[in-house]
Structure formats: C-alpha cells, structure tokens
Design a protein around this motif. Sequence first.
Motif: not given
Length: 126
Positions: A23-39
């Motif tokens: 039931g979750l809805r995707p918003l983004a994948a593999n978002v990188g920032f200097r100092g971290g990444e969100l899968d």
Amino acid sequence: MNDRRRDGAAVERAAAAHLQAAGLRPLAANVGFRGGELDLVMLDARAASRVVVFVEVRHRKSAAFGGGAASIDAGKRRKLVFAAQQFLLQHASLRDLPCRFDVVDASGPADAPALRWIEDAFRADD
C-alpha cells in the motif's frame, strides 16, 4: 554495470514492489546527496495521516553473520537522516508530513530475495 550494482538494483526493485503491494506509493529512488543517499522514498497513506517513508534496503546473500539491518550503525543512520533532510528541503509539499525510517532486510539471491520489512526501524534522534 557490475554484478554488485546489478544485484543491488534487483533487490531494490523487489523491495519497492513489496512495499507497493503493501500500500505504499513510490516517490523517489536512489536519490543522492553529498553526504548520503536514499534508496527509496515512499508515501504511506494507509492510515488517516500520510507519512513520508525513507527506506534503506540492505542485502546479504547469507544471514549467517547478521542480517542487513544489523549493519546500519550510528554513522549510517546520521547519513540517512541528513539525506532525508536534504530531500525534504527540495520537496516543500512534503515538509509538514510526519516521516519515518524503515529498513527492508533482504537475504538470499538477488533475483528472488527473502524480504523482511522493518517499519520505523530507527528514529532521527537515535
């Protein structure tokens, strides 16, 4: 793409599909920032209030030495929290929503992993 990246991408796709089926809805994948990444960044609208969910996907071919979730130490949590803050700075419409950090612990072969979803695995202030 090397084998490790290909396996990681396959496991992340499986995790995203698992969360979407729940039931979750995707918003983004593999978002990188200097100092971290969100899968994965998902929106959980199953309850009355919507929640932004930052998902760390961890894969181990074998759980013999501890699962993937056990590998998320304080340093990794700080990087995830930082990346989540950066994401929210770029997405003003999501800033006022509650947030949580989930982990999908995957084990076994990348093309058919066993998935264990840990909701609210840690807090930003842990």
